[in-house]
Write an enzyme that holds these catalytic residues in place. Structure first.
Site, PDB file in Angstrom:
ATOM      1  N   ASP A 155     -21.989 -16.845 -34.123  1.00 13.32           N
ATOM      2  CA  ASP A 155     -20.886 -17.848 -34.332  1.00 13.32           C
ATOM      3  C   ASP A 155     -21.825 -19.082 -34.716  1.00 13.32           C
ATOM      4  O   ASP A 155     -22.489 -19.762 -33.950  1.00 13.32           O
ATOM      5  CB  ASP A 155     -19.942 -18.198 -33.214  1.00 13.32           C
ATOM      6  CG  ASP A 155     -18.976 -19.120 -33.451  1.00 13.32           C
ATOM      7  OD1 ASP A 155     -19.079 -20.307 -34.413  1.00 13.32           O
ATOM      8  OD2 ASP A 155     -17.646 -19.075 -32.852  1.00 13.32           O
ATOM      9  N   TYR A 205     -14.195 -27.249 -40.355  1.00 14.39           N
ATOM     10  CA  TYR A 205     -13.645 -28.638 -40.494  1.00 14.39           C
ATOM     11  C   TYR A 205     -14.472 -29.602 -39.455  1.00 14.39           C
ATOM     12  O   TYR A 205     -14.002 -30.521 -39.204  1.00 14.39           O
ATOM     13  CB  TYR A 205     -11.945 -28.472 -40.053  1.00 14.39           C
ATOM     14  CG  TYR A 205     -12.007 -27.713 -38.791  1.00 14.39           C
ATOM     15  CD1 TYR A 205     -12.125 -28.064 -37.193  1.00 14.39           C
ATOM     16  CD2 TYR A 205     -11.135 -26.421 -38.923  1.00 14.39           C
ATOM     17  CE1 TYR A 205     -11.888 -27.378 -36.401  1.00 14.39           C
ATOM     18  CE2 TYR A 205     -11.183 -25.610 -37.775  1.00 14.39           C
ATOM     19  CZ  TYR A 205     -11.216 -25.891 -36.529  1.00 14.39           C
ATOM     20  OH  TYR A 205     -11.089 -24.995 -35.431  1.00 14.39           O
ATOM     21  N   LYS A 206     -15.400 -28.922 -38.955  1.00 17.55           N
ATOM     22  CA  LYS A 206     -16.494 -29.789 -38.103  1.00 17.55           C
ATOM     23  C   LYS A 206     -17.390 -30.386 -39.097  1.00 17.55           C
ATOM     24  O   LYS A 206     -17.074 -31.279 -39.781  1.00 17.55           O
ATOM     25  CB  LYS A 206     -17.097 -28.973 -37.129  1.00 17.55           C
ATOM     26  CG  LYS A 206     -16.081 -28.420 -36.073  1.00 17.55           C
ATOM     27  CD  LYS A 206     -16.412 -27.225 -35.112  1.00 17.55           C
ATOM     28  CE  LYS A 206     -15.331 -26.716 -34.190  1.00 17.55           C
ATOM     29  NZ  LYS A 206     -15.652 -25.838 -33.512  1.00 17.55           N
ATOM     30  N   ARG A 225     -18.829 -35.462 -24.418  1.00 15.24           N
ATOM     31  CA  ARG A 225     -19.691 -34.897 -25.454  1.00 15.24           C
ATOM     32  C   ARG A 225     -19.843 -35.769 -26.657  1.00 15.24           C
ATOM     33  O   ARG A 225     -18.837 -36.360 -27.138  1.00 15.24           O
ATOM     34  CB  ARG A 225     -18.898 -33.792 -26.073  1.00 15.24           C
ATOM     35  CG  ARG A 225     -19.834 -32.758 -26.820  1.00 15.24           C
ATOM     36  CD  ARG A 225     -19.588 -31.334 -27.530  1.00 15.24           C
ATOM     37  NE  ARG A 225     -18.003 -31.409 -28.255  1.00 15.24           N
ATOM     38  CZ  ARG A 225     -17.429 -30.488 -28.756  1.00 15.24           C
ATOM     39  NH1 ARG A 225     -18.034 -29.277 -28.442  1.00 15.24           N
ATOM     40  NH2 ARG A 225     -16.529 -30.925 -29.339  1.00 15.24           N
ATOM     41  N   PHE A 229     -17.323 -20.809 -26.043  1.00 14.93           N
ATOM     42  CA  PHE A 229     -16.042 -21.184 -26.466  1.00 14.93           C
ATOM     43  C   PHE A 229     -14.997 -20.077 -26.369  1.00 14.93           C
ATOM     44  O   PHE A 229     -15.110 -19.092 -26.524  1.00 14.93           O
ATOM     45  CB  PHE A 229     -16.193 -21.811 -27.977  1.00 14.93           C
ATOM     46  CG  PHE A 229     -14.963 -22.594 -28.557  1.00 14.93           C
ATOM     47  CD1 PHE A 229     -14.945 -24.149 -28.195  1.00 14.93           C
ATOM     48  CD2 PHE A 229     -14.097 -21.827 -29.160  1.00 14.93           C
ATOM     49  CE1 PHE A 229     -13.778 -24.558 -28.699  1.00 14.93           C
ATOM     50  CE2 PHE A 229     -13.008 -22.608 -29.792  1.00 14.93           C
ATOM     51  CZ  PHE A 229     -12.888 -24.109 -29.489  1.00 14.93           C
TER      52      PHE A 229
HETATM   53  C1  PLP Z   1     -14.665 -24.988 -33.193  1.00 14.33           C
HETATM   54  C2  PLP Z   1     -14.900 -23.493 -32.625  1.00 14.33           C
HETATM   55  C3  PLP Z   1     -14.062 -22.309 -33.155  1.00 14.33           C
HETATM   56  C4  PLP Z   1     -12.820 -22.648 -33.983  1.00 14.33           C
HETATM   57  O1  PLP Z   1     -11.931 -21.684 -34.218  1.00 14.33           O
HETATM   58  P1  PLP Z   1     -10.448 -21.901 -35.005  1.00 14.33           P
HETATM   59  O2  PLP Z   1      -9.891 -20.585 -35.014  1.00 14.33           O
HETATM   60  O3  PLP Z   1     -10.749 -22.549 -36.158  1.00 14.33           O
HETATM   61  O4  PLP Z   1      -9.662 -22.794 -34.076  1.00 14.33           O
HETATM   62  C5  PLP Z   1     -14.289 -21.267 -32.832  1.00 14.33           C
HETATM   63  N1  PLP Z   1     -15.749 -20.946 -32.030  1.00 14.33           N
HETATM   64  C6  PLP Z   1     -16.377 -21.850 -31.751  1.00 14.33           C
HETATM   65  C7  PLP Z   1     -17.608 -21.882 -30.997  1.00 14.33           C
HETATM   66  C8  PLP Z   1     -16.125 -23.267 -32.216  1.00 14.33           C
HETATM   67  O5  PLP Z   1     -16.940 -24.384 -31.743  1.00 14.33           O
END
Ligand code: PLP
Length: 410
Positions: free
Chosen positions: A205, A230-231, A379, A128
């Site tokens: 992560d 928030y997921k 997705r 990501f």
């Molecule tokens: C959703 C996600 C993030 C989100 O980062 P934010 O700082 O909350 O915007 C980070 N890493 C991964 C792998 C994600 O899926």
């Protein structure tokens, strides 16, 4: 054929021991199939009153006193709860605050500072963006080299690949546990052990893992982890992330954003920064208390369902999505780009077709909400407690309908 799938969806819903949890979420009539609960979870109905009570009670009535009464401890109390219910982490190792990106930076930076004489970072070229960008920035800041693992976007990072990149210069390995596109699950215990053998630390992560499958950080001897709330934790847009630092490392690590809230005695208003003991030292400034209110509601639900049952439903949902792909979508040239083996698959599946960018835009107009991930992935994120099998079928049927009409869209 689609009749068989309807019957199958109805049977799966009838047999689902967690089906009743779906009523706990806010639903809008305009959304007929929500397939993006892994980007932003639906709100819980109880959160309406939870937020109103917060405004009238803790905030409106207790005012500044609420800091002493509950908010000062909230980052570690909530962290411990996430650790116990979802991470397989003993108390005192998890803290809530900052965004995922900032928490990732803080923990990665602290890990690098604790590895003098080592100047390489191993990371995944298909991760990501935040994860890649943070690594890029830290390497530039410290004059480190990044060993980018190039992985097929359809598979995940493999142990052998990581092993080949490790060496006596490796300071840190930073990887997503579940790939945000393919949903491939990385082998956390084996990769962690290989990194330790080489003297490296590992930062996982967990953004696409937490709340979708059972984690065992302590058992895997994980060093560091971050995750998004928030997921699958339904904390709402911008809800604070969590960070995990194994107890054995805490006193060795010093995080780079030395704010007053992570100091040994915040209210001493001291002259110099002295880090708090334990996990509190990874707090920087005032934590976002408001974003913790919806997250607590979802944790109540996850705890009562039990994460093992949540994972079982997640496997069934993604398995059903694959069944629908095979019977309905494959004929249109759609390809499954996630693992068929449930043990290697996270809580979403990705489907590839050259027309999916155009199709996704049209799906959104019809109240079917998946995500599009370039180059041409649709997705399908299936939040276990809020998604029914019928909802999956409704959404994927709409995909088939559009592919049937579409050729012009290419
Ligand atoms: C959703 C996600 C993030 C989100 O980062 P934010 O700082 O909350 O915007 C980070 N890493 C991964 C792998 C994600 O899926």
């Amino acid at each position: 054929m689609t009749e068989r799938l309807s019957t199958r969806a109805a049977e799966l819903d009838a047999a689902d021991p967690l089906a009743h949890f779906a009523d706990a979420f806010v639903r809008s009539e305009g959304v007929v199939s929500y397939l993006d609960g892994n980007s932003l979870g639906r709100p819980l109905r109880v959160t309406r009153t939870g937020l109103a009570d917060f405004v009238d009670g803790a905030w409106g009535e207790r005012l500044i006193r609420a800091w002493d009464e509950q908010w000062m401890e909230a980052p570690t109390e909530l962290g411990d709860r996430i650790g116990r219910v979802l991470l397989g982490a003993a108390a005192g190792q998890t803290v809530v605050g900052d965004s995922t990106s900032v928490m990732l930076y803080k923990l990665a930076s602290a890990a690098l500072a604790a590895q003098p004489g080592r100047d390489e970072i191993v990371a995944c070229a298909d991760d990501f963006p935040t994860d890649r960008f943070v690594v890029e920035g830290l390497a530039a800041e410290r004059g480190h080299t990044v060993r980018w693992l190039s992985v097929d976007p359809r598979t995940g990072v493999r142990l052998e690949q990581v092993r080949a990149a490790l060496g006596e210069r490796t300071a840190l390995v930073l990887l997503s546990h579940i790939a945000y596109r393919s949903a491939w699950v990385a082998d956390m215990p084996a990769i962690t052990a290989a990194a330790h053998e080489a003297g490296a630390l590992v930062l996982w992560d967990l953004s696409h893992s937490v709340g979708a499958l059972d984690l065992a950080l302590d058992a895997a001897e994980a060093d560091l982890a971050v995750g998004c709330t928030y997921k699958y934790l339904n904390g709402g847009p911008g809800a604070p992330a969590f960070g995990y630092v194994a107890a054995r490392l805490q006193e060795r690590l010093r995080q780079p954003i030395q704010g007053w809230m992570g100091a040994a005695d915040p209210f001493a208003m001291g002259e110099r920064y002295e880090p708090a003991t334990g996990i509190r030292r990874f707090i920087s400034g005032t934590p976002p208390i408001l974003g913790m209110v919806p997250m607590r509601d979802m944790l109540d639900l996850l705890e009562s369902a039990g994460i093992a049952a949540v994972r079982a439903k997640s496997v069934a949902l993604t398995g059903f999505a694959i069944e629908v792909h095979d019977e309905l979508l494959a004929a249109y040239g759609v390809e499954l780009a996630s693992p068929r083996d449930a043990a290697l698959r996270g809580g979403h599946v990705i489907l590839d077709h050259p027309d999916f960018r155009a199709v996704t835009a049209r799906l959104w107009e019809r109240g079917v909400i998946p995500d599009f991930r370039p180059p041409h992935g649709l997705r399908v994120g299936l939040s276990p407690l809020s998604t029914s099998f019928a909802e999956v079928l409704t959404g994927l049927r709409a995909v088939a309908d559009l592919l049937g009409e579409v050729p012009a869209a290419r």
